[in-house]
Design a protein around this motif. Structure first.
Motif, short mmCIF file in Angstrom:
data_model
loop_
_atom_site.label_atom_id
_atom_site.label_comp_id
_atom_site.label_asym_id
_atom_site.label_seq_id
_atom_site.Cartn_x
_atom_site.Cartn_y
_atom_site.Cartn_z
N VAL A 34 38.23 75.00 10.36
CA VAL A 34 38.73 73.92 11.65
C VAL A 34 39.88 73.38 10.99
CG1 VAL A 34 38.22 72.17 12.83
CG2 VAL A 34 36.50 73.82 12.76
N PHE A 35 40.00 72.95 9.84
CA PHE A 35 40.86 72.14 9.38
C PHE A 35 42.39 73.18 9.30
CE2 PHE A 35 37.98 69.42 6.59
CZ PHE A 35 38.04 68.58 7.77
N LEU A 51 48.18 74.91 13.81
CA LEU A 51 48.40 74.60 15.26
C LEU A 51 49.54 73.41 15.27
CD1 LEU A 51 47.01 75.92 17.62
CD2 LEU A 51 45.94 73.71 17.86
N GLU A 52 49.72 72.58 14.61
CA GLU A 52 50.45 71.39 14.64
C GLU A 52 51.77 71.62 13.95
OE1 GLU A 52 50.04 68.99 16.63
OE2 GLU A 52 48.07 69.03 17.16
N MET A 79 56.28 70.77 14.43
CA MET A 79 57.07 69.85 13.84
C MET A 79 58.14 70.41 13.09
SD MET A 79 54.10 67.00 12.94
CE MET A 79 52.87 67.94 12.56
N LYS A 139 59.86 73.28 13.28
CA LYS A 139 60.54 73.68 14.11
C LYS A 139 61.76 72.42 14.78
CE LYS A 139 60.24 75.91 18.27
NZ LYS A 139 59.45 76.60 19.09
N GLN A 163 60.85 67.24 12.61
CA GLN A 163 60.29 66.11 12.85
C GLN A 163 59.73 65.50 11.60
OE1 GLN A 163 57.73 67.38 16.10
NE2 GLN A 163 58.82 65.75 17.57
N ARG A 200 59.17 62.81 9.85
CA ARG A 200 58.56 61.35 9.85
C ARG A 200 56.96 61.78 10.25
NH1 ARG A 200 60.52 56.27 9.48
NH2 ARG A 200 58.99 54.91 9.84
N GLU A 201 57.02 62.53 11.63
CA GLU A 201 55.87 62.90 12.22
C GLU A 201 55.09 63.67 11.12
OE1 GLU A 201 58.24 62.95 13.91
OE2 GLU A 201 58.04 62.14 15.85
N ALA A 259 53.58 61.55 8.60
CA ALA A 259 52.30 60.81 9.42
C ALA A 259 51.15 61.59 9.38
CB ALA A 259 52.71 60.18 10.56
N PHE A 260 51.29 62.78 9.96
CA PHE A 260 50.35 63.92 10.03
C PHE A 260 49.65 64.31 8.87
CE2 PHE A 260 49.05 68.44 10.25
CZ PHE A 260 48.06 68.35 11.35
N LEU A 320 47.36 61.30 7.31
CA LEU A 320 46.28 60.97 8.44
C LEU A 320 45.38 62.16 8.11
CD1 LEU A 320 47.73 59.52 11.59
CD2 LEU A 320 45.76 58.64 10.02
N MET A 321 45.99 63.40 8.11
CA MET A 321 44.81 64.63 8.18
C MET A 321 44.05 64.62 6.55
SD MET A 321 44.39 67.05 10.13
CE MET A 321 42.96 68.22 9.95
N ALA A 381 41.37 62.31 6.87
CA ALA A 381 40.37 62.79 7.62
C ALA A 381 39.57 63.72 6.92
CB ALA A 381 41.01 63.25 8.94
N ILE A 419 57.12 56.67 14.94
CA ILE A 419 57.56 57.99 15.30
C ILE A 419 57.60 58.30 16.65
CG2 ILE A 419 56.69 59.04 13.07
CD1 ILE A 419 54.18 59.50 14.09
N LEU A 429 49.30 63.35 16.01
CA LEU A 429 48.45 62.56 15.20
C LEU A 429 47.10 62.63 16.12
CD1 LEU A 429 50.53 59.35 14.97
CD2 LEU A 429 50.38 61.16 13.32
N PRO A 466 44.10 64.31 13.72
CA PRO A 466 43.61 63.65 12.51
C PRO A 466 42.94 62.32 13.00
CG PRO A 466 45.85 64.30 12.29
CD PRO A 466 45.48 64.78 13.62
N ILE A 492 38.70 61.34 12.39
CA ILE A 492 38.49 60.00 11.62
C ILE A 492 37.35 59.47 12.63
CG2 ILE A 492 38.98 57.84 11.01
CD1 ILE A 492 41.83 59.11 10.07
#
Lengths: 76, 537, 402, 366
Positions: A9-10, A16-17, A21, A23, A26, A28-29, A32-33, A36-37, A40, D301, D307, D310, D314
């Motif tokens: 799943v991870f 997927l994400e 980004m 391409k 991004q 910064r995104e 952040a991703f 957070l990931m 998580a 952002i 986001l 993730p 959580i």
């Protein structure tokens, strides 16, 4: 077993994400991703493996239960 | 790495296509020669091995006999018209003008005075000549004139206007579109006699050069939508368009959905109605199916007949249709969910009789349902493919025999047969054949969800479906438009069909440019005094 | 769009992958239609006994429904356990299908069990996810498991027979009160209100029983017989059917039922006039008279004459006026009789007098709440009845046969 | 940030009403009846509504200083960079935490009342996935979906209440306020905290096509919520009496199970479950969107989409880890939740508003 599923799943979510980004450049995104990931994933594995998780509820209970008791005393 | 893949994919699939090659050499903008011989030679080279291209050379009785040649494609032209109006006119000089007098402007003279055709075009390059020839016009070369005349002699075998096969009505016009674009224009124009009705034509398909026409009513339609439609059509770059289904897949908003975001119809009255509400019609030559955009999901549940019947009946029928929509989608999943998870929801006697009927059935309800639904879909497909006369009989008999035999053999329970039959009949009652397709497909995942998690699964599936529907758009219009975002006045034409005199406005989403459809206060009222009444003076 | 598709596939796979936890095909279910609760002493220890009636689908409904008397349409099975839920699970040992009690229509509590207190039964019924609050409650004379052995007469299943008698037939007599679990529970937990339950019992009918009418077989049949009065959580006593009518008058639940009046005609003979109740309402009102609590009961009743034995000229308004008085008198005496039984004999507040005091005089109630069960039997009650006869059915005076 | 997405004030009202009512109608009647007994409907109907209107006015006043911004964005402008960003972080935490609680409520309810043999993670995963699906489609889709569902909720609700009119006993409301006003206020605290969940508007105000209408929208939403919750509480007290109601975990479910129309339309709990599943999806999606939006704004952002998953993970993990058993959850809701929620729903916005009032007395410089 469950860990295998989780890993799949991870990988799925990351696959997927990230391309989008990358391409669109991004960064910064992406950062952040990533953070957070990572968080998580750590939390998920901790939960699945039965490790103790930082539980915000107990903290909240600690802070707020005196207030709750106070309310109870006033109103009863 | 992504780029690399992209390049590879580009190399494999997007081989550069040479249009001139595709059409057969006639693409060079070579001018029409003065000499008849060289023109004929040129065309013969272009139409090498095309036996249906006819070259007819003769001498015209003008200017003391001029060599002329007439070229046409057999089967695309009206030969009688050619003989009577062209060949005879030229050979015998029926016009009675002094034929031996020299002519200063042979080209102008010919088209003005001799050729008795309503539509004559004069070309001076070979490419246009080839194109006209291929679209059924007759080409006339005159020796010594470096011009080619093309005469609109198109007349090919075509189907008469008949009743549409997919959308039948009890009340309403019986005409359906045909494969001929011109006829289709006529059918629409007959209904909307306004100069504001525009048709803009373009040719799509490098080889087929199919005429595709965008129709709309200026002033009503939202210009942005027209521009969007045109730009999407212009983006299409392919070999051929054989049916409007090709176009549909190239221009739809959401290519990965099971719901049609473009409406296809065979009914001119439906198209006319759509145009009046600000929709854009896309007519494609060689197919009777005209596309309407933008379309919303509720519109797929409306039949054109709804507007011809009196409004209480029409509203009632719409209500029934919403019921059947739900049955068609939900009956088998709910049956599975309730009988395998939530037996408490059934009344006790019903539960007991279902249990009694299922005793001895070897399969779980889900497998049973899957079996019957698949059988039914197979039968239906067989019914469509078989010759018309046999088809219906076969599918009915097949259903009966299989249903009955399966029940008596104890393979399925009678309750399941009832559910499947109900589902089948309900899905037939939906007016849009193509909309009903999506329900037929969606039923299967919902059944699987019902078998896995009961009602909760069905609900989760429906929610995912709802989210998906909410995120869909058709040319900028939300797909479930009058419902959400809600437009109260458009709801008049949604669950109910309110009387015509109460629907003052066009739908907000498509017709907001000129919202007023009609005047207020048109509700018929009885006259104050009855003409024959005694109270009158 | 691509993401959506992937998300849908994810959802589907997550759901389908392990799937099917609570799935039960209908033919694998044992559908319980009635539950009986008893108490028995086993090895010197008191244990609850659970009896259930399970529907047999193959004997009911379906195409090949052959309800020949060879197999019962329902299956009776009972088991003893340490607790009621334990007993329920022990039934699994004998049931080839999984017991499901969400279609259960009634719970019958054995007399013995009821006399010992229903606290534990009450928790079982309330906590059990599948037992609904709209379940009919009964107390059986004798053991519930014995009562449930009776074969039904008209219906296929016993549970059907009992609930039809309770809901469809008994309102025609006003001699019992249909009580569901909600009403029972509310009465049990509300201070100043005691619960009642209809009593169910078996009788040996004088009519021949079973299929062969000619040869008289020994057999039993079911009947509803008055009410069981609870005090707190224990069965305190039984109220016979005739007095139940009075109870129903007071709480305003009378629906129909006959009252026989005796009327002395001018000629001196006594006519027996039967009236059929058409509408009745009752109101309980606590009042303070000279500083002490009294209950006032006001009953309004309407009835039609349905039978006259004798020569009373019921067609005459004067006679009707007299009859009204007698009717009121009679209703009052019925009501007082049932008041007497409940209040004086068994000391149970089945009318909810305490509740009405609580609602009207909350401050006073707070003072007396603890002593209510002592105060209650001594509270004076006045009954006021306003009963009227409205119609005389399709004939007026009785025929004179000469 | 996709602020070009705009929703109308009707859609906002519907969204807030669904969001708050859907968990409220399940837990509020029982919790309120525990404190206020038969006066629960007064607690829910009057006291909590008054509180709701108070917070609505605070949010409106505060939000209209910055109609284009959310609290995470404008908090630093009002009280300075450090404090503002701390507040932003606290709100993100609050939204995620509340959301985890909601998801837990959802799973617990379904396990208790519906499919007892199915493990809790299944329900939680499904609802979070559905919500993620909504969130990645954005605010407009959330509102549209809710607009479609809202009439169905109301219909189901009215249907159940209507079918129970026969069993209603108004005597159960008597005597009024037996033990004075205190229990009524105590009972109103929990529904008040629920009503305060309109705190979502602090994140969603920029989406409104007419931010000036925010005041009317919020008050309208509070009144509608009040109506639904009061009706639920009143019905369950009127049908079951206060003593049964306070012992039930989900009185609304019992109400649905108690419905009986001519003995064939019975056991309608499935209606409640369906409404509940749909409604909770909306609610989880709303809080989820607020959390994700907040995080994106806090990290500055532009596109919040990466986001979504993730944050969803959580939420999912915490929904399972927060509580040991179902009673802990209810106890938390009934006691600690109250001051905790009030801090975020009233305390912080009030503080911000006070500072803003002083700083922008002469009108805000644009």
């Amino acid at each position: 077993m469950i860990i295998l599923v989780l890993i799949i799943v991870f990988i799925g979510i990351i696959a997927l994400e990230t391309p989008v980004m990358l391409k669109n450049r991004q960064w910064r995104e992406l950062a952040a991703f990533g953070v957070l990931m990572l968080g998580a994933m750590v939390l998920t594995f901790a939960q699945v493996l039965g490790l103790p998780l930082p539980n915000p509820t107990s903290g909240i209970e600690m802070i707020f239960s005196p207030v709750a008791d106070m309310i109870k005393n006033i109103l009863s | 790495m992504l780029k690399k893949w992209k390049n590879i994919i580009k190399k494999v699939f997007a081989k550069p296509r040479n249009e001139s090659q595709a059409i057969g050499g006639g693409e060079s903008k070579e001018p029409v020669a003065v000499s008849l011989e060289s023109n004929i030679k040129h065309l013969k080279a272009v139409f090498d091995r095309c036996t249906d291209v006819i070259f007819r050379e003769f001498e015209a009785a003008i200017g003391g006999g001029v060599k002329t040649a007439m070229i046409y494609i057999d089967g695309l032209v009206n030969k009688e018209m050619l003989t009577d109006d062209l060949v005879k006119a030229l050979m015998y000089d029926v016009s009675g003008i002094n034929s031996s007098a020299p002519v200063s402007d042979p080209a102008g003279y010919l088209s003005r005075s001799i050729i008795a055709f309503t539509e004559v075009k004069v070309h001076d390059n070979m490419m246009d000549v080839v194109h006209s020839l291929l679209s059924g016009e007759t080409v006339l070369f005159v020796d010594g004139v470096s011009k080619a005349f093309t005469l609109s002699t198109q007349d090919w075998v075509q189907r008469a206007v008949t009743e549409p096969a997919t959308e039948n009505v009890v009340r309403g016009p019986r005409e359906g579109f045909t494969e001929n674009l011109q006829t289709n224009y006529t059918l629409i124009r007959r209904r909307i006699k306004s100069s504001r009705l525009k048709f803009e034509t373009m040719k799509i398909g490098a080889v087929t050069k199919t005429a595709v026409s965008v129709g709309y009513i200026e002033g009503i339609v939202n210009n942005k939508i027209v521009d969007e439609v045109k730009s999407r059509l212009q983006r299409i770059d392919t070999d051929g368009i054989l049916e409007s289904g090709y176009i549909e897949e190239y221009i739809e908003d959401a290519p990965m959905t099971v719901f049609p975001t473009v409406q296809a119809t065979e009914r001119p009255d439906k198209v006319a109605g759509g145009l009046l509400e600000g929709q854009v019609a896309i007519l494609v030559d060689t197919t009777p199916f005209v596309l309407l955009v933008p379309v919303t999901f509720p519109q797929l549940l409306q039949a054109s007949e709804d507007y011809y019947l009196r409004w209480p009946f029409a509203s009632f029928i719409r209500f029934i249709r919403f019921v059947t929509l739900n049955i068609a989608l939900l009956a088998p999943p709910l049956y599975i969910a309730i009988t395998t998870y939530h037996q408490e929801m059934l009344p006790t006697p019903l539960l007991i009789s279902i249990a009694a009927a299922r005793e001895g059935v070897p399969f779980p309800a889900f497998v049973e349902a899957l079996l019957m639904e698949t059988t039914f879909e197979v039968l239906r497909e067989a019914g469509v493919r078989l010759p018309k006369a046999v088809g219906q009989a076969v599918s009915i008999v097949g259903a009966l025999v299989i249903g009955d035999a399966a029940v008596s053999a104890g393979l399925v329970s009678p309750a399941m047969v009832i559910v499947v039959a109900l589902t089948a009949i309900s899905s037939f009652s939906l007016p849009s054949y193509f909309g009903a397709f999506s329900l037929r497909i969606l039923r299967f995942p919902l059944m699987a969800l019902a078998a896995a998690l009961g009602l909760f699964g069905v609900m989760a599936g429906l929610l995912a479906l709802l989210i998906h529907l909410c995120s869909l758009r058709s040319f900028g219009v939300p797909y479930i438009a009058p419902l959400a975002p809600t437009s109260w006045r458009d709801l008049k034409d949604m669950f109910f069909r309110m009387p015509w005199w109460s629907m003052f406005t066009r739908p907000r989403m498509t017709g907001h440019k000129e919202p007023a459809r009609q005047d207020y206060m048109q509700k018929p009222r009885p006259p104050r005094r009855r003409p024959g009444g005694k109270s009158g003076q | 769009m691509k993401k959506e598709i992937i998300a849908v596939i994810l959802v589907l796979s997550v759901l389908l992958f392990p799937g099917c936890w609570s799935r039960r095909e209908v033919e694998d279910l044992a559908i319980v239609t009635a539950i009986g609760i008893d108490r028995m002493v086993l090895g010197g220890q008191e244990k609850p006994k659970l009896t259930v009636l399970v529907a047999r689908p193959s004997q009911l409904g379906g195409q090949q429904a052959n309800t020949s008397a060879e197999t019962n349409a329902d299956w009776l099975v009972s088991e003893v356990g340490d607790t009621l839920y334990d007993a329920e699970r022990k039934l699994y040992r004998r049931s080839p299908r999984i017991l499901r009690i969400y279609h259960n229509e009634m719970v019958i509590i054995g007399e013995d069990s009821a006399r010992n207190g229903v606290q534990d039964v009450f928790d079982f019924l309330q906590r059990h996810k599948d037992i609904r609050l709209r379940t009919w409650m009964f107390v059986s004379r004798g053991d519930a498991s014995e009562t449930m052995k009776v074969m039904p007469e008209l219906e296929n299943m016993l549970s059907q027979e009992i609930s039809e008698i309770l809901v469809k037939s008994m309102p025609g007599t006003s001699e019992t009160l249909a009580v569901d679990l909600r009403r029972f529970s509310e009465a049990l937990v509300t201070p100043g209100w005691d619960a009642v339950l209809p009593v169910i019992r078996t009788i040996e009918p004088r009519e021949p029983k079973g299929t062969k009418r000619g040869e008289k077989e020994a057999g039993q049949t079911i009947m509803l017989d008055g009410l069981a009065l609870f005090h707190n959580n224990r069965l305190a006593g039984l109220m016979p059917p005739e007095e139940v009518t009075g109870f129903l008058y007071i709480i305003g639940k009378t629906q129909s039922g006959t009252v026989v009046l005796e009327h002395k005609t001018e000629s001196g003979s006594i006519s027996r006039i039967t009236v059929l109740m058409s509408r009745a309402s009752g109101e309980i009102k606590p009042v303070f008279r000279e500083g002490s609590l009294e209950m006032e009961i006001k009953i309004d009743a309407e009835a039609d004459v349905v039978e006259v034995q004798g020569d009373a000229a019921v067609g005459s308004p004067d006679v009707i006026r007299d009859l009204n008085r007698e009717f009121s008198q009679k209703v009052k005496s019925i009501a007082e009789k049932s008041l007497d039984t409940a209040q004086k004999k068994y000391k149970t507040d089945i009318f909810g007098f305490g509740k009405t005091v609580h609602q009207k005089y909350p401050d006073y109630w707070r003072e007396i709440e603890q002593e209510w069960s002592e105060i209650y039997p001594e509270v004076p009650v006045t009954v006021k009845v306003d009963a009227k006869i409205r119609r005389t059915s399709v004939i007026a005076d009785p025929f004179q046969i000469r | 940030m996709k602020k070009d997405e705009k929703v109308s004030s009707t859609q906002m009202i519907f969204l807030l009403v669904t969001t708050i009512t859907v968990t409220g109608f399940l837990f509020v009647p029982s919790i309120t009846a525990q404190y206020a007994s038969r006066d629960g409907w007064i607690s829910v109907g009057l006291a909590a509504t008054l509180f709701g209107i108070l917070v609505a006015l605070v949010y409106t006043r505060l939000g209209l200083y910055f109609p284009e911004k959310s609290v995470v964005e404008y908090a630093p402008e009002i009280i300075g960079k450090f404090g503002g960003r701390l507040i932003g972080l606290l709100y993100i935490f609050f939204f995620i935490h509340i959301n985890a609680i909601i998801v837990r409520e959802f799973g617990d309810f379904l396990v208790t009342a519906f499919l007892p043999e199915t493990p809790l993670p299944v329900f939680n995963t499904v609802v979070v996935l559905l919500a993620a699906f909504v969130v990645s489609n954005g605010m407009e889709v959330l509102c549209r979906m809710n607009q479609f569902l809202f009439p169905l909720f109301v219909a189901a609700f009215v249907f159940i209440v209507f079918l129970l009119t026969e069993d209603v006993n108004f005597g159960n409301f008597l005597p009024l306020m037996e033990n004075g006003i205190k229990p009524v206020i105590r009972g109103s605290l929990v529904p008040g905290a629920w009503r305060g969940e309109i705190v979502l508007i602090l994140m969603f105000l920029p989406f409104m096509n007419q931010p000036r209408e925010a005041g009317k929208t919020l008050v309208g939403a509070v009144l509608l919520i009040g109506f639904f919750l009061t009706l639920t509480t009143a019905t369950s007290i009127a049908v079951f009496g206060p003593l049964l109601t306070q012992n039930m975990v989900f009185p609304i479910l019992e109400l649905a199970r108690y419905v009986s129309l001519g003995r064939f339309l019975e056991r309608l709990e499935a209606v409640v479950i369906i409404v509940w599943v749909a409604g909770v999806t909306v609610k989880v999606a709303a809080f989820y969107l607020a959390a994700v939006l907040g995080t994106a704004q806090w990290l500055n952002i532009k596109d919040y989409r990466p986001l979504v998953y993730p944050v969803g993970l959580i939420i999912l993990v915490y929904s399972m880890a927060l509580f040991e058993n179902s009673r802990e959850l209810v106890d938390f809701l009934a006691t600690v939740f109250v001051p905790y929620a009030y801090l975020f729903e009233l305390g912080i916005p009030m503080g911000l508003l006070a500072v803003a009032l002083v700083r922008y007395r002469g009108g805000r410089k644009q």
